[in-house]
Scaffold this motif. Structure first.
Motif, PDB file in Angstrom:
ATOM      1  N   ARG A  34       0.827  -1.202   0.000  1.00 46.85           N
ATOM      2  CA  ARG A  34       0.000   0.000   0.000  1.00 46.85           C
ATOM      3  C   ARG A  34       0.866   1.260   0.000  1.00 46.85           C
ATOM      4  N   THR A  57       1.846  -7.417  -3.605  1.00 46.26           N
ATOM      5  CA  THR A  57       0.945  -6.605  -2.791  1.00 46.26           C
ATOM      6  C   THR A  57       0.829  -5.180  -3.319  1.00 46.26           C
ATOM      7  N   PHE A  60      -1.773  -5.395  -5.885  1.00 47.69           N
ATOM      8  CA  PHE A  60      -3.092  -5.617  -5.297  1.00 47.69           C
ATOM      9  C   PHE A  60      -3.593  -4.413  -4.510  1.00 47.69           C
ATOM     10  N   ALA A  61      -2.710  -3.478  -4.183  1.00 47.59           N
ATOM     11  CA  ALA A  61      -3.088  -2.358  -3.307  1.00 47.59           C
ATOM     12  C   ALA A  61      -4.273  -1.549  -3.830  1.00 47.59           C
ATOM     13  N   PRO A  71      -6.868  -6.834  -0.879  1.00 49.24           N
ATOM     14  CA  PRO A  71      -5.418  -7.071  -0.989  1.00 49.24           C
ATOM     15  C   PRO A  71      -4.928  -8.252  -0.159  1.00 49.24           C
TER      16      PRO A  71
END
Length: 517
Positions: A34, A57, A60-61, A71
């Motif tokens: 993130r 990640t 996916f954030a 996420p």
């Protein structure tokens, strides 16, 4: 192979219905993803940096804007898919060594995969989305691609595995040197990966913490469970490796090496298999020696460090088991097989009981993590938790709270301070007020002489201390007006912080800002 990959991802997606969720390391990678997506990476706290998980990640954030649970769920699909790939590749590799297409090959594959499931820590690491099972899957896939003659694919998969576990680097360097000599037309690939590896390990850590070797220092932090604080760390590491593998698997691996060496003169295939088994045994010994040396210089020697070596022991143990049966006359083969099964049944039963305990512990930790997320919501949401002083929570849940409260990990304390305290213990702060409770978690607000805390309209609010205290004088909005003979219009408020006098209650939709310095 495509069907295997699809099947692993589908099963990993279905596994989200099970009561398991990320834990400390995985939540840190999700938080860092993130932060990378928002160009604000901070890695001064948390576990050691791992490049490949954060790549996923980060991708996916953006889905967190749709739902903050997406996420973590997407990362679990990737991590568990990699772990399932490890099981599939252990089966395929053992079957290949013992004789593909034969009953012996299938038996060796089943033994290898079942033994890997029973390895201590495998299920917990897979359930919680840790990196070691995924690294195992990539390593075994790289071995298969090498055996298929796809050396470039093998080098690339080894590179990805090295982005998960730094212990892969010495073995990848040896393979890269061989690749450099064997395929001079593709030396550019070796050069590109050689430059990309340190860049992905060191540059993000340098940008996030200001230190190039911050990940190594964090890995050498020597927590209370670290083997490096024992009198003989290297010996403790060897003992732990032996406990994780188990004597039956070690004896099976030894049988595979001895019988493979004896059969090397029967033909080209037997000679190639004997050579490959010897390489596997050398990698196992080298890997365990490397982890022992790392433990001696300060690394923790955690069980998952041994998983890549133990999975090769599982493969060799499966091959050795079926070859022991093949080594005796056909009439006695059934008897020898039954005797081997009977001899290993107590070990299997013990491992199965440990696996059930591991599953129960994983479910317990997951429940605590889920309740902590709900406790943040009950405590007025992420903005309220992040609006005052740094919140505190027991260390294993720091990264979970950082994700729920939308904070960098460094802003979450592991010991009570002046911010909100999330605790599952009966008493943590002597003078505090409870504002929420979810499951075993209690959310407390510490009280102090300088700042008292109360609830205003059902929300968290701080008020200055008694008249005459420093906080009261600093927060009084009429102090300057009185000195100049002016009338103060804000007598009921300290600005954006609520006080229990006049009409100073904070609006219900107002954010919780930091108190005056």
């Amino acid at each position: 192979m495509r069907l295997v990959l699809v099947a692993c991802l589908v099963l990993a997606g279905l596994s989200l219905m099970l009561p398991y969720a990320p834990t400390y390391d995985a939540w840190a990678w999700i938080v860092w993803g993130r932060e990378v997506a928002s160009l604000d990476l901070e890695t001064t706290r948390g576990p050691s940096w791992k490049p490949l998980p954060v790549v996923f990640t980060t991708l996916f954030a953006p889905f967190g804007k749709l739902h903050d649970g997406l996420p973590p769920a997407l990362w679990l699909v990737i991590a568990r898919g990699g772990a399932l790939l490890g099981l599939a590749m252990a089966f395929r590799l053992a079957r290949r060594l013992a004789g593909p297409g034969t009953a012996a090959g299938i038996g060796a594959g089943v033994i290898a995969a079942a033994a890997l499931v029973l390895v201590p820590g495998w299920f917990g690491n897979m359930a919680h989305g840790n990196e070691a099972p995924m690294a195992v899957g990539l390593m075994l896939w790289a071995i298969e691609r090498h055996l298929d003659g796809e050396h470039g694919h093998a080098l690339g998969l080894g590179f990805l595995a090295c982005l998960l576990r730094p212990e892969v680097f010495p073995f990848l360097a040896v393979y890269g040197a061989w690749f450099w000599r064997a395929e001079p037309d593709r030396r550019w690939l070796v050069a590109a990966l050689a430059m990309g590896l340190p860049a992905l390990w060191l540059v993000p850590e340098w940008l996030g913490s200001g230190e190039l070797l911050g990940a190594a220092e964090q890995a050498r932090s020597e927590p209370s469970r670290s083997l490096s604080i024992l009198p003989r760390p290297w010996l403790a590491a060897l003992e732990r490796g032996h406990e994780i593998a188990g004597l039956p698997l070690e004896l099976g691996a030894l049988a595979a090496v001895i019988l493979g060496w004896r059969r090397r003169g029967e033909g080209p295939r037997q000679r190639a298999d004997a050579r490959l088994i010897g390489v596997f045994a050398a990698v196992v010994v080298g890997w365990v020696a490397l982890v022992a040396a790392m433990t001696e210089v300060g690394f923790s020697g955690r069980p998952r460090y041994f998983l890549p070596a133990v999975v090769l022991v599982c493969v060799l143990g499966g091959v050795g088991g079926v070859r022991l049966v093949q080594a005796v006359p056909r009439r006695a083969a059934a008897v020898v097989g039954v005797m081997l099964v009977a001899a290993t049944l107590p070990w299997v039963a013990h491992r199965a009981e440990a696996l059930r305990g591991e599953a129960r512990e994983a479910a317990r930790v997951t429940k605590l993590g889920e309740d902590l997320g709900r406790a943040v919501v009950r405590a007025d949401g992420a903005r309220a938790v992040a609006g005052g002083f740094s919140p505190s929570v027991p260390r294993p849940f720091r990264t979970r709270l950082a994700w729920a409260a939308e904070l960098p990990i460094r802003s979450v304390r592991s010991s009570p301070g002046r911010g909100l305290v999330f605790t599952a213990r009966p008493r943590t702060v002597a003078t505090a007020r409870r504002i929420a409770r979810v499951g075993r978690w209690r959310v407390l607000i510490p009280m102090s002489n300088e700042w008292r805390v109360s609830l205003v309209r059902g929300r968290v609010a701080r008020e200055p201390g008694p008249p005459g205290s420093n906080s009261h004088r600093r927060s009084d909005p009429c102090r300057r007006s009185r000195g100049r003979g002016r009338r103060c219009r804000g007598a009921g408020s300290t600005g954006r912080w609520s006080r229990e006098r006049g009409s100073g209650a904070r609006p219900a939709n107002a954010a919780l800002p930091r108190p005056p310095p």
